[in-house]
Design an enzyme around this catalytic site. Structure first.
Site, short mmCIF file in Angstrom:
data_model
loop_
_atom_site.label_atom_id
_atom_site.label_comp_id
_atom_site.label_asym_id
_atom_site.label_seq_id
_atom_site.Cartn_x
_atom_site.Cartn_y
_atom_site.Cartn_z
N SER A 56 -71.20 17.26 21.37
CA SER A 56 -71.82 18.43 22.02
C SER A 56 -73.14 18.13 22.71
CB SER A 56 -71.97 19.58 21.02
OG SER A 56 -70.69 20.00 20.58
N GLU A 58 -70.69 9.63 16.20
CA GLU A 58 -70.24 10.97 16.58
C GLU A 58 -69.79 11.74 15.34
OE1 GLU A 58 -68.75 11.05 20.95
OE2 GLU A 58 -67.15 10.24 19.71
N HIS A 77 -62.18 6.37 18.45
CA HIS A 77 -62.69 7.74 18.59
C HIS A 77 -62.10 8.59 17.46
CE1 HIS A 77 -63.26 11.79 20.11
NE2 HIS A 77 -64.25 11.29 20.82
N GLY A 83 -66.99 18.65 20.46
CA GLY A 83 -66.29 19.74 21.13
C GLY A 83 -66.53 21.11 20.51
N ASN A 93 -66.74 10.50 28.28
CA ASN A 93 -65.40 10.34 27.73
C ASN A 93 -64.59 11.53 28.22
OD1 ASN A 93 -63.10 10.14 26.17
ND2 ASN A 93 -64.12 10.68 24.24
N TRP A 94 -63.77 11.28 29.22
CA TRP A 94 -63.05 12.40 29.85
C TRP A 94 -61.87 12.89 29.03
CZ3 TRP A 94 -62.63 11.07 35.83
CH2 TRP A 94 -63.92 11.05 36.38
N LYS A 95 -61.48 12.14 28.02
CA LYS A 95 -60.31 12.49 27.20
C LYS A 95 -59.09 12.70 28.12
CE LYS A 95 -63.55 14.23 23.87
NZ LYS A 95 -63.82 15.02 22.70
N GLU A 105 -60.79 11.37 17.42
CA GLU A 105 -59.49 11.98 17.73
C GLU A 105 -58.37 10.96 17.53
OE1 GLU A 105 -60.65 13.44 21.59
OE2 GLU A 105 -62.01 14.81 20.58
P1 PGA Z 1 -68.13 16.54 23.30
O1 PGA Z 1 -67.23 15.24 23.00
O2 PGA Z 1 -69.33 16.07 24.08
O3 PGA Z 1 -67.24 17.45 24.11
O4 PGA Z 1 -68.53 17.11 21.99
C1 PGA Z 1 -67.81 14.02 22.65
C2 PGA Z 1 -66.76 12.98 22.36
O5 PGA Z 1 -65.71 13.32 21.80
O6 PGA Z 1 -66.92 11.80 22.69
#
Ligand code: PGA
Length: 254
Positions: free
Chosen positions: A213, A168, A96, A174, A9-11, A98
């Site tokens: 992470s 998640e 997600h 993150g 997931n490159w965001k 976010e």
């Molecule tokens: P991360 O993000 O691996 O940087 O913790 C995972 C995600 O948000 O899908």
């Protein structure tokens, strides 16, 4: 064999040139080897056409990070599933944390998107997870039960195999602090068990990814867990070499 999907997931990272650069590096690393694990990259919208149409190993799948459920119309700033399909994507991440937290996405909206994605023949990656406060106050199971029952509402046993569930924990995203092995075992067992009551014939086939992470150092211990069918990776998926290492680790765990 256990199903496995390693997804990046490159965001909001990587422009078109950086996307091509990543694909070219990953191609070289994968070579001609045949992988049993699914491989997926999810660039931002502005790069999915480039990624989908890039010359690449046909084992590299491309996905989007969001979509709208309506087919077209006056929805400024939104993107339809057909538009995403045009970019040769076959997965779409939805819900997600976010998007839930920053853009106020509700379980109802996520459910509408899930249905629309399935109708179009693509695979939704439905994200769920509890906040730190919810974990500390022992509400994890309650929160996940709500997110799963609402997110999967109206999805039949025939189509559920196409839905990927990504667990998640919000506090692990993150932060560099992934959930412990014990927490992942316990939570994934709980999720599989809940799915067994909703989908008695298909629950074993549903992919349950862990995210939060994941990196090349901890991937081995996470991907070996029985009810973990892959990972949704943010930070570590931005570096082709690290992403490749995680794919190799997944492959060895099968
Ligand atoms: P991360 O993000 O691996 O940087 O913790 C995972 C995600 O948000 O899908």
């Amino acid at each position: 064999m256990k199903r496995m999907l390693i997804a990046g997931n490159w965001k909001m990272n990587k422009n078109n040139r950086e996307t091509l650069d990543f694909i070219s590096k990953l191609n070289d690393l994968l070579g001609d080897k045949k992988y049993n694990s699914g491989i997926l990259i999810c660039p931002p919208f502005s790069s999915i056409y480039t990624a989908g149409n890039a010359e690449k190993n046909n084992q590299i799948n491309v996905g989007a990070q969001n979509c709208y459920f309506e087919p077209k119309g006056a929805f400024t700033g939104e993107i339809s599933i057909d538009m995403i399909k045009e970019s040769k994507c076959n997965y779409i991440i939805i819900g997600h944390s976010e998007r839930r937290a920053i853009f106020n996405e509700s379980d109802e909206l996520i459910n509408k998107k899930t249905h629309a994605i399935l109708k179009s023949g693509l695979n939704p990656i439905l994200c769920i997870g509890e906040s730190l406060d919810e974990r500390q106050t022992n509400k994890t199971e309650e929160i996940l039960t709500h997110q799963i029952t609402e997110g999967f509402k109206g999805i039949s046993e025939d189509e559920v195999e196409k839905v990927v569930l990504a667990y998640e924990p919000v506090w692990a995203i993150g932060t560099g602090i992934s959930a412990t092995e014990e927490q992942i075992v316990e939570t994934h067992n709980f999720i599989r068990n809940l799915l067994s009551s909703l989908y008695p014939n298909q629950f074993k086939n549903i992919i349950i990814q862990y995210g939060g992470s994941v990196n090349k150092a901890n991937a081995d211990s996470i991907l070996k867990i029985e009810n973990v069918n892959g990972a949704l990776i943010g930070g570590a998926a931005l570096i082709a070499e690290d992403f490749y290492q995680i794919i190799e680790t997944a492959e060895k765990s099968l």
